[in-house]
Design an enzyme around this catalytic site. Structure first.
Site, PDB file in Angstrom:
ATOM      1  N   GLU A   1       0.876  -1.170   0.000  1.00 15.07           N
ATOM      2  CA  GLU A   1       0.000   0.000   0.000  1.00 15.07           C
ATOM      3  C   GLU A   1       0.908   1.214   0.000  1.00 15.07           C
ATOM      4  O   GLU A   1       1.704   1.393   0.932  1.00 15.07           O
ATOM      5  CB  GLU A   1      -0.892  -0.027   1.244  1.00 15.07           C
ATOM      6  CG  GLU A   1      -2.037   0.959   1.148  1.00 15.07           C
ATOM      7  CD  GLU A   1      -2.106   1.864   2.339  1.00 15.07           C
ATOM      8  OE1 GLU A   1      -2.194   1.369   3.467  1.00 15.07           O
ATOM      9  OE2 GLU A   1      -2.032   3.090   2.118  1.00 15.07           O
TER      10      GLU A   1
ATOM     11  N   CYS B   1      -1.156   8.900   3.832  1.00 10.46           N
ATOM     12  CA  CYS B   1      -1.176   8.395   2.442  1.00 10.46           C
ATOM     13  C   CYS B   1      -2.364   8.990   1.710  1.00 10.46           C
ATOM     14  O   CYS B   1      -2.311   9.258   0.520  1.00 10.46           O
ATOM     15  CB  CYS B   1      -1.319   6.880   2.400  1.00 10.46           C
ATOM     16  SG  CYS B   1      -0.452   6.019   3.674  1.00 10.46           S
TER      17      CYS B   1
END
Ligand SMILES: Cc1cc2nc3c(=O)[nH]c(=O)nc-3n(C[C@H](O)[C@H](O)[C@H](O)COP(=O)(O)OP(=O)(O)OC[C@H]3O[C@@H](n4cnc5c(N)ncnc54)[C@H](O)[C@@H]3O)c2cc1C
Length: 1017
Positions: A776, A810
């Site tokens: 990720e 993120c």
């Protein structure tokens, strides 16, 4: 220094307990049957002879907000008037009207007008979703104009005038039609995002007070003069508890100028009640002003505030205010309302995982609380002049009854007396000033008050909003919600199918604390029987925030020894050996172990938060959210492992059984980042452990201590030491060594795309089995804003998404794309809001942005900022920094020429913005072309557009009309595609599958003795 308001009771209490107290306070104080008997003729009269402009009630009866038409109306009312370009106005109207049916007949002027305009409009509109052709467009323009007119009328229904002068003129003519009327003018505007807006609102209040003063008589009591209502959130851009000291310093002097003006003319100045999390702060501001009033104008009895009965601590609040009055020898005007933010309060409590709701969850409970509060107000005539704001005929009659029977100076209530019994409590006929007043909102309740005010001894003040459309929207939506809700009195009054008995049902009889059941789950029970919701905190509440601060003061961050490459190798061997044992532990047992660890984390929340603040520079709110996320991960994966790993029987021919079974894969390397050093760490580890894998956990170099704490809790909960080993050290040595070991069965990684690629290559270069990698990574996350969006909502979402956690998420917003028609205003508002942020020491409650994680990050971001100064147009570069902190970067904002100019993720508080025009779909294509695919924000009121854009976007998480951070486990599974990661999404139903090896087991059941099942079946 302790704050006065910390003396208030805890806001998240048992509803049943509070309700029982309120009911007992009303015992013997109220005869509801008499009140209902008194109210019935008012209702009958209004239904038989509706007021001339019976607009809102009948409109919303025709189109309740629960219907497609009502919802469309509300959305159009909220958005249409602010849309600057015709193209978008057409698209919005088509979108909303396309899905509603306005052709039914309506029975009032406004309803008829609106529905005719809108029904007419629909025939001309292009098909929703398709692009309008030229001919249709010409027609569409006039359709939009008709709809606009209808919506304008709707807005005007609630606003007395565009300016105070206009409002006062209207008020004067209303007074000619109806005696016993006074006004409280409300200069529309709330929730200032920038200081410029706050000063604009301040000026408009000052101007209004000056205007009202000119017609007021300073020798009369404030109850006899018109007055003003103010919203504190309009007067300061950071009216929130975390900014307490600053609010006291900056807001109190502003409001004091208004008080001085009101006191000079003997006006009533009321501070409106807003959201519950602002109550403590409002009371501190109120008390600071009370001291000034006591000092400078003790004779003024016009100062006051609104109190919301739907709050479970409303009665104690009244006692607090009365005590203040007595302490300072003042008398306040207190407006009792039920409360206008009910749905927002419920949502907030659920989102924050609070222990209970701060408001009642059933309408009759609020009604009961209102009556108990009324009693408390009437019982404090020395300190309080009560103002009862309601449109509910039953409530009004009950108030009149209680007022007539409470206190030494009950007013002469001829004509509105309870039929019998209560008369003994009446005061001297014609004596002095009234001891209370009733209040209603302009545009509502005219019919009922026409009847009530036939009694000349009763007076009513009308809350009268004044202002232009741009400031009306938030207010208008609250009114539409209130008028449209099925449970609301005004809604039921207009609905003849609701019989008198039902309309005037006793709230006391409907409130049963012993058998309290609600369709609303408490926030901790949000996920039903599946799993408990993690508990959060309200940092505005002293008992919630103090344990955090104490844990922080006591904390010494433990040193974590680094592993060597040799130790990493030995750990892998140990993990491989431990695999069989852990994998054969029944899944229910593994799940129970994780649930125990979750409970332990919940218990240690203050210590874990303190560690996050100290080691990872998190702010307190972010720290609490992160611990909650870790807890949710543990519980969610525990449940999901039991689901996923249950053997699954498969269909097949008779005489054999086929079963799909899941196993762990072996030893997994879990490499987690510093930006979520607890949540992502715990999520990765829990997923691997739940599915029977053993774990080699490599935390980020910057945040090993928080990982150590998590591992300790997991071990203490029962995870064997050999099944979970912590290996702290640099990625290049420890991380690389773990990945390179031949024995590992999988790698789960969260971090940069670049490092994910290095890991991928290292795994590919190894001999032996092909090792799965879950990565990720980051993203150039964009937000697309069209011209139907509400600038305030956009500013909130942008400031949170781009700058919260110093942009080190993120999911953080990196690229804001705003339609050119509204770009200047939106950029200006974001700039103004970002300037109000506080950067500095994260352990201070007031801090919004802490330092970035380390010197390397600071230098990297600084280099990008320097480059942008050369390549782009700087829009912002400062905020309220506190001093003495290294590595703090103030929010930065740059305008770039094109989306394609943004080529790199800058992992810090740096936002790039761009203007767009034309087809929004083309904007999404350009965003897709950047190659990343993590999060996308969309801000539009055109529902079909939002869906189409989300469908075209190649991203993992799309957020419409909200911020784009803070994904919740099991609610918004998180993870992207393209350069942003491999999937499957963390916290989603498919994540655990990647950690599993699958086996099908086929048994020929005929092999030993034939097909018994076929014979016996
Ligand atoms: C003069 C005036 C000033 C006002 N100022 C303020 C203010 O400063 N701050 C503010 O918040 N509001 C303010 N209001 C709005 C006020 O809160 C609403 O108008 C009021 O709640 C409507 O109550 P009612 O008695 O007229 O109607 P009713 O129909 O009897 O009551 C509706 C109210 O019940 C409550 N309710 C609805 N559903 C539920 C449920 N499921 N569980 C629990 N409670 C529920 C809500 O409070 C809702 O507004 C003001 C109103 C007036 C008239």
């Amino acid at each position: 220094m302790p704050r006065t308001t910390d003396r208030l009771p805890f806001p998240y209490r048992s509803e049943a307990g509070v309700l029982a107290q309120r009911l007992s306070a009303l015992q013997g104080a109220l005869d509801w049957a008499s009140a209902a008997t008194q109210a019935a003729p008012w209702v009958r009269a209004v239904r038989e002879n509706p007021p001339p402009f019976w607009a809102m009630e009948s409109l919303l009866k025709e189109y309740p907000i629960s219907s497609a038409e009502g919802l469309a109306l509300m959305r159009l009312a909220e958005a249409l008037l602010r849309v600057p370009d015709a193209e978008t106005a057409i698209a919005l109207t088509a979108d909303q009207l396309g899905r509603a049916d306005f052709d039914g007949a309506a029975d009032s002027t406004l309803a008829r007008l609106s529905s005719t305009a809108i029904a007419m409009s629909k025939h001309f509109l292009p098909q929703a979703g398709s692009e309008p052709g030229l001919m249709v467009k010409l027609g569409a323009k006039s359709v939009v104009a008709a709809t606009l007119r209808a919506v304008q009328l709707l807005g005007r229904q609630f606003v007395l005038g565009q300016t105070i002068e206009e409002g006062m003129k209207e008020a004067a003519s209303a007074r000619k039609r109806q005696a016993n009327l006074s006004f409280s003018f409300d200069m529309l505007g709330e929730g200032a995002r920038t200081d410029a807006d706050a000063l604009r609102y301040l000026a408009s209040y000052q101007h209004a007070i000056a205007a009202i003063s000119r017609t007021a008589d300073p020798t009369r009591a404030p109850s006899q003069n018109d007055g003003i209502s103010i919203k504190l959130s309009a007067l300061h851009p950071r009216f929130e508890d975390a900014q307490h000291d600053r609010v006291m310093r900056e807001l109190v002097p502003r409001v004091w100028t208004l008080c001085e003006g009101a006191a000079a003319a003997n006006l009533n100045l009321t501070i409106d009640a807003e959201e519950v999390d602002r109550l403590e702060l409002s009371l501190d501001v109120f008390e600071a002003l009370v001291k000034l009033v006591a000092q400078h104008c003790p004779q003024w009895q016009g100062f006051g505030l609104a109190l919301q009965a739907y709050q479970t601590r409303a009665v104690e609040l009244i006692e607090h205010v009365a005590a203040l009055g007595r302490q300072y020898r003042l008398k306040f005007m207190c407006r009792l309302v039920k409360g206008a933010y009910w749905d927002a309060e419920i949502k907030r409590a659920q989102e924050l995982g609070l222990p209970a709701y701060p408001v009642f969850t059933q309408k009759p409970h609020t009604d009961v609380s209102y009556l108990a509060c009324a009693r408390a107000l009437l019982d404090a005539p020395d300190a309080i002049y009560p103002q009862f704001a309601t449109h509910n005929a039953g409530t009004i009659a009950a108030i009149l009854q209680m007022a007539a029977t409470t206190g030494p100076h009950a007013p002469p209530l001829r004509g509105s007396l309870p039929p019998e019994g209560a008369q003994a409590g009446l005061g001297r006929p014609g004596a002095g000033l009234p001891k209370f007043e009733l209040q209603r909102l302009h545009g509502m309740g005219e019919g009922i008050y026409r009847e009530v005010l036939k009694n000349p001894a009763v007076s009513c003040r009308v809350y009268a909003p004044v202002g232009a459309h741009r400031d009306l929207l938030a207010y208008l939506v609250r009114r539409l919600l209130e008028n449209g809700a099925n449970s609301s009195f005004v809604h039921q009054l207009a609905d003849e199918s609701v019989g008198m008995d039902e309309l005037l049902l006793s709230p006391l009889e409907q409130s049963q604390p012993a058998a309290l059941s609600s369709s609303l789950p408490l926030p901790p029970d949000l996920y039903g029987s599946a799993r408990p919701n993690s508990l959060g905190l309200d940092l505005a509440v002293i008992t919630h925030r103090e344990p955090l601060l104490a844990a922080h003061a006591a904390l010494v961050v433990p040193a974590v020894p680094e592993a060597t490459a040799a130790e990493a190798q030995a750990a892998v061997t140990k993990a491989v050996q431990a695999f069989a044992g852990w994998n054969h532990t029944p899944v229910a047992e593994r799940a129970a172990t994780l649930r125990r660890a979750a409970d332990a984390m919940q218990q240690h929340l203050p210590q874990l938060c303190a560690l996050l603040v100290k080691e990872a520079h998190k702010g307190w709110n972010d720290a609490v959210s992160e611990v909650r996320e870790a807890i949710d991960f543990l519980r969610y994966y525990a449940n999901d492992a039991e689901r996923v790993m249950a053997p699954q029987a498969l269909p097949g021919p008779t005489g054999e059984s086929n079963t799909l079974r899941m196993e762990g894969r072996g030893a997994w390397v879990c490499i987690s980042p510093w930006n979520f050093p607890l949540a992502i760490f715990a999520g990765q580890v829990a997923a691997a452990l739940a599915t029977g894998n053993t774990v080699l956990a490599k935390p980020a170099e910057q945040t090993p201590a928080i990982a150590l704490e998590a591992v300790k809790l997991l071990h203490a909960a029962g995870v064997p030491a050999s099944a979970l080993q912590l290996l702290h050290g640099p990625g290049e040595t420890v991380g690389a060594s773990l990945v390179a070991q031949p024995g590992i069965a999988g790698v789960v990684f969260t971090g940069s795309t670049q490092v994910a690629k290095i890991i991928q290559r290292a795994l590919a270069a190894k001999d032996g089995p092909i090792i799965p990698l879950i990565a990720e990574t980051g993203g150039i996350n964009a937000m697309l804003v069209d011209s139907t969006a509400l600038p305030e909502q956009v500013a909130d979402a942008v400031v949170q998404s781009a700058f919260r956690s110093a942009g080190q998420r993120c999911s953080a917003l990196r690229l804001l794309c705003v339609h050119e028609a509204i770009a200047d205003g939106v950029f200006e508002m974001i700039e103004g809001a970002a300037k109000e942020l506080v950067a500095g020491d994260p352990s201070e409650l007031a801090t919004d942005l802490g330092p970035v994680i380390d010197a390397e990050a600071f230098d990297g971001i600084t280099r990008h900022v320097q480059r942008l100064h050369a390549d782009a147009r700087p829009l912002l570069g400062s905020c309220r920094a506190t001093h003495g902190q290294v590595h703090v970067i103030a929010p930065q904002m740059f305008e770039v020429g094109a989306i394609a100019d943004v080529t790199q993720e800058i992992f810090g508080p740096v936002l790039q913005v761009v203007r767009w025009s034309g087809d929004p779909m083309a904007v999404v294509q350009q965003i897709n072309a950047l190659g990343y695919g993590l999060t996308l924000g969309i801000q539009t009121r055109i529902d079909s557009r939002a869906l189409a854009l989300a469908g075209a976007a190649r991203v993992g998480n799309v957020y419409v009309n909200r911020n784009m951070i803070g994904a919740v486990v099991g609610v918004q599974p998180f993870g992207g595609e393209g350069l942003s990661g491999t999937g499957p999404k963390a916290g989603g139903p498919n994540y655990l599958l990647r950690f599993c090896a699958e086996q099908t087991l086929t048994i020929n059941t005929t092999a030993a003795g034939g097909n018994v099942a076929l014979f016996t079946g």
